[in-house]
Design an enzyme around this catalytic site. Structure first.
Site, mmCIF file in Angstrom:
data_model
loop_
_atom_site.group_PDB
_atom_site.id
_atom_site.type_symbol
_atom_site.label_atom_id
_atom_site.label_comp_id
_atom_site.label_asym_id
_atom_site.label_seq_id
_atom_site.Cartn_x
_atom_site.Cartn_y
_atom_site.Cartn_z
ATOM 1 N N LEU A 105 -4.617 9.094 -3.159
ATOM 2 C CA LEU A 105 -3.794 9.742 -3.905
ATOM 3 C C LEU A 105 -3.513 9.465 -5.218
ATOM 4 O O LEU A 105 -2.952 9.782 -6.211
ATOM 5 C CB LEU A 105 -2.247 9.689 -3.162
ATOM 6 N N ASP A 151 9.147 -0.867 -14.369
ATOM 7 C CA ASP A 151 7.967 -0.036 -14.745
ATOM 8 C C ASP A 151 8.327 1.493 -14.479
ATOM 9 O O ASP A 151 7.651 2.226 -13.715
ATOM 10 C CB ASP A 151 6.884 -0.312 -13.745
ATOM 11 N N LYS A 198 -0.444 2.311 0.871
ATOM 12 C CA LYS A 198 -0.777 1.576 -0.419
ATOM 13 C C LYS A 198 -1.569 0.353 0.052
ATOM 14 O O LYS A 198 -0.974 -0.683 0.743
ATOM 15 C CB LYS A 198 0.678 0.948 -1.167
ATOM 16 N N GLY A 223 -3.431 1.949 -9.195
ATOM 17 C CA GLY A 223 -2.861 1.295 -10.303
ATOM 18 C C GLY A 223 -3.311 -0.200 -10.513
ATOM 19 O O GLY A 223 -4.159 -0.404 -9.871
ATOM 20 N N GLY A 224 -2.579 -0.897 -11.084
ATOM 21 C CA GLY A 224 -2.852 -2.339 -11.203
ATOM 22 C C GLY A 224 -2.758 -3.328 -9.866
ATOM 23 O O GLY A 224 -3.476 -4.349 -10.173
ATOM 24 N N PHE A 225 -2.211 -2.908 -8.869
ATOM 25 C CA PHE A 225 -2.254 -3.460 -7.707
ATOM 26 C C PHE A 225 -2.855 -3.036 -6.445
ATOM 27 O O PHE A 225 -3.037 -3.766 -5.601
ATOM 28 C CB PHE A 225 -0.703 -3.685 -7.525
ATOM 29 N N GLY A 226 -3.032 -1.666 -6.680
ATOM 30 C CA GLY A 226 -3.819 -1.269 -5.329
ATOM 31 C C GLY A 226 -3.861 0.134 -5.402
ATOM 32 O O GLY A 226 -3.791 1.000 -6.340
#
Length: 434
Positions: free
Chosen positions: A113, A233, A135, A116-119
């Protein structure tokens, strides 16, 4: 005839041992066999114990039940841990890793879907039939576990119609860290403004106004809870839309639980280029007004349908915050507004957009003290949406704004286009969140 004792042959073993050679060799073999047997037996017993321990741990880890999750355990020194995570316990549902892998078809790329920076986030279907968003955080390490636990702790406590709901997660000891959210089917605001769904033109001005109000309402809720939560954010790609275009604010991985008696938290700047509060960027001081600045950029996007950062624009307009301030200061708002909104042809539309632009300008001011609170922002937006401005005197958009107008004092001249995570915090609160 020799005496009896003289006729006997006496066998003397070598090396002075007192035993016959055959008996001695047999004893050695027995001893060696016993040692090998004991070693093999110990190895088998140890293996069985390890297997039993692993199975016991796996059963505990994979049980889909509501349990209390304690604070993260780690070999990291206690001084490097984020005190804002605290030691409070919180309740959520643990999902087996295998079920979530099955739900996402082995984390198939066809189920992605977004990321981003984390997953990366995948669409999935649980065994009970629920459609969810999973996620999947990137490879486990101390920073990722901390971010994971931070998001779980925050979301497990929140209940608001415009915040995405957390259904559960895997254990922090799982082979991968996974968060399970409600599935929000209609993409993000960014998708509809300037992304893959922009051609649908589904975001009419009334829908954009509702998005602004509902997003402000969600952020105001975060700022009102105790301890206060700073999202850190706020951006259009973190504002999800359901099938009726109602807002679900998501992604709390960067959020901070704000100490009750603090005016700010000092930490190295983190966030998304184009949305980062310049005061936070310059002074390393995070406050609730940092979210207000980011929300001002969201308002500018809703007005213009332009992304927060676009390197294809001219140098001075790469950053949308700069562009917004410049256009308003130079009485060129019509050059910023999405022409499909009817700004030039509809007086009422022109008035509403002008008022929202003025509010965005207040949110984008350089000095944080000059920005309104998110509660005030919400009240103004509700007034604009309800038509209260119709009963008040409204200045026409094409009338030049006086130089001494309070809205144009201390206006932001730039917003950071990039940030670095290498900066060190110089204040008392350690920065360990990513």
């Amino acid at each position: 005839m020799l005496p009896f004792y003289q006729s006997m042959e006496v066998s003397h073993p070598p090396n002075g041992s007192g035993y016959p050679a055959r008996k001695r060799n047999t004893g050695k073999k027995i001893a060696i066999g016993a040692g090998v047997g004991a070693g093999v037996g110990g190895f088998i017993a140890g293996g069985l114990l390890c297997l039993l321990w692993y199975k016991s741990r796996e059963r505990k880890q994979h049980s889909t039940s509501s349990i209390l999750l304690g604070p993260t355990t780690s070999s990291e020194p206690s001084s490097n841990r984020d005190p804002e995570l605290g030691s409070s316990q919180y309740q959520t549902t643990l999902f087996p890793y295998e079920e979530l892998k099955e739900a996402t078809n082995g984390f198939s790329t066809s189920r992605e879907l977004g990321g981003g920076g984390f997953g990366i986030v995948y669409k999935g279907k649980l065994r009970d039939g629920r459609v969810v968003a999973v996620k999947r955080l990137y490879k486990n390490n101390w920073k990722r576990v901390e971010q994971f636990m931070n998001e779980v702790e925050i979301l497990s406590q929140l209940r608001h119609p415009n915040l995405v709901s957390l259904y559960g997660c895997t254990s922090r000891h799982s082979r991968e860290l996974l968060l399970v959210y409600e599935y929000v089917p209609n993409g993000t605001v960014a998708d509809h403004l300037h992304g893959p769904h922009a051609h649908n033109r589904a975001l009419t001005w009334p829908i954009r106004m509702r998005i602004a109000v509902e997003t402000a309402d969600a952020v105001a809720y975060l700022h009102a809870v105790e301890p206060q939560i700073i999202h850190r954010d706020v951006k259009t790609s973190n504002i999800l839309l359901d099938s009726s275009f109602h807002v679900k604010v998501a992604d709390f991985g960067l959020s901070r639980l704000f100490p009750l008696d603090a005016t700010h938290v000092s930490t190295a700047p983190q966030g998304t280029p184009g949305y980062v509060d310049p005061f936070y960027h310059r002074c390393f001081q995070l406050t609730d007004k940092s979210d207000v600045y980011s929300f001002g950029v969201v308002l500018a996007e809703l007005i213009s349908s332009k992304p927060a950062v676009d390197t294809n624009r001219t140098y001075r307009e790469i950053n949308l915050a700069n562009m917004t301030v410049s256009k308003i200061q130079n009485c060129q708002l019509e050059q910023l507004v999405d022409p499909r909104l009817g700004y030039q042809s509809d007086w009422e539309m022109k008035t509403m957009i002008t008022l929202v632009a003025e509010l965005a300008l207040r949110c984008l001011q350089l000095e944080r003290e000059m920005r309104p609170s998110i509660k005030e922002v919400l009240e103004v937006l509700r007034g604009i949406e309800s038509g209260e401005y119709k009963t008040k005197k409204v200045v026409e958009a094409d009338v030049p704004v006086r130089e001494d107008d309070s809205l144009l004092k201390n206006i932001l001249s730039y917003s950071p286009d990039s940030i670095t995570g290498r900066w060190e915090s110089r204040a008392t609160t350690p920065n360990t969140s990513v």
